[in-house]
Scaffold this motif. Structure first.
Motif, PDB file in Angstrom:
ATOM      1  N   MET A   1       0.840  -1.189   0.000  1.00  0.00           N
ATOM      2  CA  MET A   1       0.000   0.000   0.000  1.00  0.00           C
ATOM      3  C   MET A   1       0.876   1.241   0.000  1.00  0.00           C
ATOM      4  SD  MET A   1      -2.991   1.221   2.679  1.00  0.00           S
ATOM      5  CE  MET A   1      -3.795  -0.374   2.621  1.00  0.00           C
ATOM      6  N   GLY A   2       0.533   2.204  -0.846  1.00  0.00           N
ATOM      7  CA  GLY A   2       1.295   3.435  -0.932  1.00  0.00           C
ATOM      8  C   GLY A   2       1.019   4.374   0.219  1.00  0.00           C
ATOM      9  N   GLN A   3       1.810   5.413   0.297  1.00  0.00           N
ATOM     10  CA  GLN A   3       1.700   6.413   1.359  1.00  0.00           C
ATOM     11  C   GLN A   3       0.279   6.967   1.453  1.00  0.00           C
ATOM     12  OE1 GLN A   3       4.372   9.713   0.823  1.00  0.00           O
ATOM     13  NE2 GLN A   3       4.158  10.412   2.912  1.00  0.00           N
ATOM     14  N   HIS A   4      -0.211   7.077   2.670  1.00  0.00           N
ATOM     15  CA  HIS A   4      -1.508   7.679   3.003  1.00  0.00           C
ATOM     16  C   HIS A   4      -2.717   6.851   2.562  1.00  0.00           C
ATOM     17  CE1 HIS A   4       0.595  11.058   4.526  1.00  0.00           C
ATOM     18  NE2 HIS A   4       0.770  11.702   3.386  1.00  0.00           N
TER      19      HIS A   4
ATOM     20  N   LYS B   1      -8.101  -6.051  -2.093  1.00  0.00           N
ATOM     21  CA  LYS B   1      -6.855  -6.528  -2.681  1.00  0.00           C
ATOM     22  C   LYS B   1      -5.641  -5.976  -1.932  1.00  0.00           C
ATOM     23  CE  LYS B   1      -8.624  -7.120  -7.380  1.00  0.00           C
ATOM     24  NZ  LYS B   1      -8.540  -6.663  -8.797  1.00  0.00           N
ATOM     25  N   VAL B   2      -5.808  -4.816  -1.292  1.00  0.00           N
ATOM     26  CA  VAL B   2      -4.701  -4.196  -0.558  1.00  0.00           C
ATOM     27  C   VAL B   2      -4.994  -4.024   0.926  1.00  0.00           C
ATOM     28  CG1 VAL B   2      -3.837  -2.965  -2.581  1.00  0.00           C
ATOM     29  CG2 VAL B   2      -5.544  -1.864  -1.124  1.00  0.00           C
ATOM     30  N   TYR B   3      -6.248  -4.267   1.329  1.00  0.00           N
ATOM     31  CA  TYR B   3      -6.674  -4.000   2.704  1.00  0.00           C
ATOM     32  C   TYR B   3      -7.828  -4.946   3.042  1.00  0.00           C
ATOM     33  CZ  TYR B   3      -8.239  -1.079   6.673  1.00  0.00           C
ATOM     34  OH  TYR B   3      -8.617  -0.591   7.913  1.00  0.00           O
ATOM     35  N   PRO B   4      -7.551  -6.055   3.731  1.00  0.00           N
ATOM     36  CA  PRO B   4      -8.518  -7.152   3.854  1.00  0.00           C
ATOM     37  C   PRO B   4      -9.549  -6.974   4.958  1.00  0.00           C
ATOM     38  CG  PRO B   4      -6.518  -7.764   4.979  1.00  0.00           C
ATOM     39  CD  PRO B   4      -6.257  -6.400   4.370  1.00  0.00           C
TER      40      PRO B   4
END
Length: 297
Positions: A72-75, A105-108
């Motif tokens: 995951m990118g910043q913020h 997909k990035v935050y379950p």
């Protein structure tokens, strides 16, 4: 969901525009004067992004949860997602973002993030509500604001250095600051020297990135021109950290950023649950935080 759109609010001398993309406030005016940075892409191409489900940077842009690694990118991603408008009057509106296949997909996690903007006689109240719809799993998250304010407000009359940051407590002559190492919180600390609770704005303050401090005992800050008396203020007692930032020498804005969350530390083990600044919301729980902006001029 419909395509991204912009919604306008007005109350007396105060006007605002809110985009469904990122639920981002993109204009905030008093008596026709624009107080919000207008997202020059050559300098900083955002206005006031919402930071969710992380604040700041992750170590290697990754975290782990339940034995799986995510990138995951910043913020976080909320600032780049289209929110749904669920309520609107002439003076206030509420938008919501819910978990979906893309977010998982990035935050379950299941989540529901609603953001309410309400105009006041002198500015705006912003309320973040994070709800955990799960019946059996904690929601691990951070949330923060990142509004950039035009500074100087009247470039033909004044400069960036004509403004003072006033922390509202004359007895305070220094504040402890966190330091950043490639965007991560390091073990080192430094001190911001004040005079009667104030400091003049100077681009040199931001040569090592943002100024980051604990909210307690500071819960209010104002940025005011010594030449015109115009400026802006924020109250943020619902938050744990405050960031103050501008992009580079000559950038004509300054950000006041209340956070319930902060960048990962340089020694973070990668586990989201162990990350500094992570909120743990119980099943069916609700996290609420509000900040208030006052426009002076």
């Amino acid at each position: 969901m419909s395509s991204p759109s912009i919604h306008r609010l007005s109350l007396g001398q105060i006007e605002a525009q809110i985009a469904t993309m990122g639920a981002e406030c993109i204009s905030l005016k008093k008596n026709g004067l624009e107080f919000l940075w207008q997202a020059n892409p050559k300098v900083w191409g955002r206005h006031a992004p919402v930071l969710f489900p992380i604040v700041g940077k992750l170590k290697d842009n990754q975290y782990s949860h339940n034995g799986k690694t995510y990138t995951m990118g910043q913020h976080g991603f909320a600032r780049d997602r289209d929110f749904e408008l669920i309520e609107k009057t002439e003076q206030e509106l509420t938008m919501v973002l819910k978990a979906d296949e893309l977010s998982k997909k990035v935050y379950p996690f299941d989540f529901e993030l609603s953001i309410k903007y309400r105009l006041t006689d002198n500015g705006m109240h912003v309320t973040y509500n994070v709800r955990n719809p799960s019946e059996n799993e904690n929601l691990l998250f951070s949330i923060g604001a990142h509004p950039g304010f035009t500074c100087p407000l009247e470039a033909e009359k004044e400069s960036f250095s004509d403004y003072l940051i006033d922390f509202g407590q004359k007895e305070i002559n220094k504040l402890p600051l966190y330091t950043l190492d490639d965007g991560l919180i390091s073990a080192q600390r430094k001190t911001l020297a004040l005079v009667a609770g104030k400091i003049a704005l100077d681009y040199k303050l931001f040569e090592k990135d943002a100024l980051i401090l604990d909210v307690a005992p500071i819960t209010h800050v104002s940025v005011i021109s010594q030449k015109t008396g115009k400026g802006f203020a924020m109250e943020f007692s619902d938050f744990k950290w405050l960031g103050i930032w501008t992009k580079e020498k000559g950038a004509k804005f300054v950000c006041l950023e209340p956070w319930n969350g902060i960048a990962a530390t340089t020694d973070h083990d990668g586990s989201l649950e162990n990350k500094l600044g992570i909120e743990k919301l119980l099943p069916q729980g609700l996290h609420t935080a509000e900040f208030k902006v006052e426009l002076m001029g």
